[in-house]
Design an enzyme around this catalytic site. Structure first.
Site, PDB file in Angstrom:
ATOM      1  N   ASP A   1       0.853  -1.174   0.000  1.00 47.99           N
ATOM      2  CA  ASP A   1       0.000   0.000   0.000  1.00 47.99           C
ATOM      3  C   ASP A   1       0.903   1.243   0.000  1.00 47.99           C
ATOM      4  O   ASP A   1       2.038   1.182   0.495  1.00 47.99           O
ATOM      5  CB  ASP A   1      -0.889  -0.020   1.250  1.00 47.99           C
ATOM      6  CG  ASP A   1      -1.634   1.284   1.423  1.00 47.99           C
ATOM      7  OD1 ASP A   1      -2.332   1.694   0.473  1.00 47.99           O
ATOM      8  OD2 ASP A   1      -1.526   1.912   2.506  1.00 47.99           O
TER       9      ASP A   1
ATOM     10  N   ARG B   1      -7.827  13.032   6.101  1.00 51.82           N
ATOM     11  CA  ARG B   1      -7.542  11.624   5.816  1.00 51.82           C
ATOM     12  C   ARG B   1      -8.788  10.750   6.023  1.00 51.82           C
ATOM     13  O   ARG B   1      -9.115   9.881   5.205  1.00 51.82           O
ATOM     14  CB  ARG B   1      -6.411  11.162   6.724  1.00 51.82           C
ATOM     15  CG  ARG B   1      -6.109   9.666   6.689  1.00 51.82           C
ATOM     16  CD  ARG B   1      -5.585   9.224   5.339  1.00 51.82           C
ATOM     17  NE  ARG B   1      -5.139   7.831   5.360  1.00 51.82           N
ATOM     18  CZ  ARG B   1      -4.952   7.092   4.281  1.00 51.82           C
ATOM     19  NH1 ARG B   1      -5.166   7.602   3.082  1.00 51.82           N
ATOM     20  NH2 ARG B   1      -4.538   5.853   4.378  1.00 51.82           N
TER      21      ARG B   1
ATOM     22  N   SER C   1      -2.267   0.736  -4.992  1.00 57.98           N
ATOM     23  CA  SER C   1      -2.748   1.916  -4.274  1.00 57.98           C
ATOM     24  C   SER C   1      -4.029   2.483  -4.861  1.00 57.98           C
ATOM     25  O   SER C   1      -4.316   2.327  -6.050  1.00 57.98           O
ATOM     26  CB  SER C   1      -1.654   2.992  -4.329  1.00 57.98           C
ATOM     27  OG  SER C   1      -2.123   4.241  -3.897  1.00 57.98           O
ATOM     28  N   ASN C   2      -4.773   3.190  -3.995  1.00 61.04           N
ATOM     29  CA  ASN C   2      -5.921   3.976  -4.445  1.00 61.04           C
ATOM     30  C   ASN C   2      -5.489   5.182  -5.282  1.00 61.04           C
ATOM     31  O   ASN C   2      -6.310   5.753  -6.013  1.00 61.04           O
ATOM     32  CB  ASN C   2      -6.710   4.486  -3.234  1.00 61.04           C
ATOM     33  CG  ASN C   2      -7.664   3.451  -2.650  1.00 61.04           C
ATOM     34  OD1 ASN C   2      -7.990   2.456  -3.303  1.00 61.04           O
ATOM     35  ND2 ASN C   2      -8.117   3.688  -1.428  1.00 61.04           N
TER      36      ASN C   2
END
Lengths: 230, 230
Positions: free
Chosen positions: A12, A43, A120-121
């Site tokens: 990640d 966040r 990852s996003n």
């Protein structure tokens, strides 16, 4: 079930390789007394919005989601900010500080010949910029962005990017995340998971445990060296 | 697009009809000085777990999710609790206090002849017990639980329960929620949405706005009376 041999690693990015709270200093300079609250709520909403847009099939790229989350966080905290300040914080998100031990660990794993990816996003652009800024260019075999499937973690389509890229079954890929929810989702998916518990959180109560837990990336190096020889 | 006439109403339950923070007093009695923090983190994790289990296709009923979230919240806050205390808090979740204006508003809408439902993440048992305890038995035409589709909000399958039950298109159903994320998801789905903004939150930055906003359920009554005559 005995531990599968580890043939590849997927990391990640945000929170794991790059410190998302490294924006706090800039936020504090822009909004004195509110930097910590801004970066935390930012966040939290960023993750929530990624979940919601996936549940409702309303995908938007992660930089747009991140900026929307920032707008919400500033409003919710009663912080008055102009577009110039928003732009500064968003630019800072491309220069997130890597955790101090990370580069050396990644280089050691690379020297050991372990295939590695980021999963990852973040958008491809965000991943490219962040890794370059952190001196990690060339370390990874793949920068895998969920943008290519239009679904955020923790969906199957998002995690499936790693087995597809490596050509290795999920259980022989070590998925490394500092985010409890991401480690849980990855475990459900079928990865062997390593949770880097950087902030002394309890395990998620989701009925799925990581294969291993540590407090920093050096612990991953030890784990992988033990589990490649099987 | 002009406002569609409202032919039915679907209410979210937790946070909208029933005050999820009405567990705070008991939590404070059990864990002095921590009641507020426990109830807030409990709620946050409950919602997060509902999202994650849906994204990962790992549905578990909402009472189980709620108890898991409580376990996490207590651990994260360093609160040492036995099963007896957990059981007390879970039992309290079946007796959540309705917001004070709610019963009268629901009875007025019922007297107006408006078909009404609850559409909730809660299990059928939770919805039955909560409405009975709040004196709302007989008010609703349908108690719709996402348990029947095994997906939490904000998926299409969850929201589709209301048009199916009423036999009315989504845009002619007013979906009422105090949860910003739920109002956003319902708006994306196609409902006409009413956001009861009970705690002066900014609107979610998700590119979808509620048709109307108020601060308590009485505002819904005014809105519906205006929009049934079109």
């Amino acid at each position: 079930m005995p531990q599968s041999p580890i043939r590849a690693i997927a990391f990640d990015a945000f929170g794991t390789l790059f410190d998302v709270f490294s924006v706090t200093a800039l936020a504090e300079r822009l909004f004195p007394g509110q930097g910590d609250a801004v970066s935390r709520l930012w966040r939290l909403k960023q993750i929530e919005y990624s979940f919601l847009r996936t549940l409702s099939k309303r995908y938007e790229p992660f930089d747009a989601v991140t900026e929307s989350a920032l707008h919400f966080a500033l409003s919710a905290l009663g912080v008055s900010a102009g577009q110039a300040q928003i732009d500064l914080l968003m630019a800072q998100y491309d220069r997130l500080t890597p955790f101090p031990e990370n580069l050396a660990v990644l280089q050691a794993l690379k020297a050991d010949g372990v295939p590695m990816a980021i999963l990852s996003n973040g958008t491809p652009r965000m991943l490219e910029v962040c890794t370059r800024h952190a001196g990690m260019s060339g370390v990874f075999d793949h920068l895998l962005s969920v943008d290519t499937v239009g679904q955020y973690k923790t969906t199957e389509a998002a995690y499936q990017l790693a087995p597809d890229a490596f050509g290795v079954p999920a259980r022989e890929i070590l998925f490394v995340s500092s985010n409890g929810w991401d480690a849980a989702g990855a475990g459900w998916f079928g990865f062997t998971t390593f949770w880097i518990n950087r902030s002394a959180q309890p395990p998620e109560a989701l009925g799925v445990a990581p294969a291993a837990t540590g407090t920093q990336l050096t612990d991953v190096l030890d784990f992988v060296r033990r589990h490649r020889q099987h």
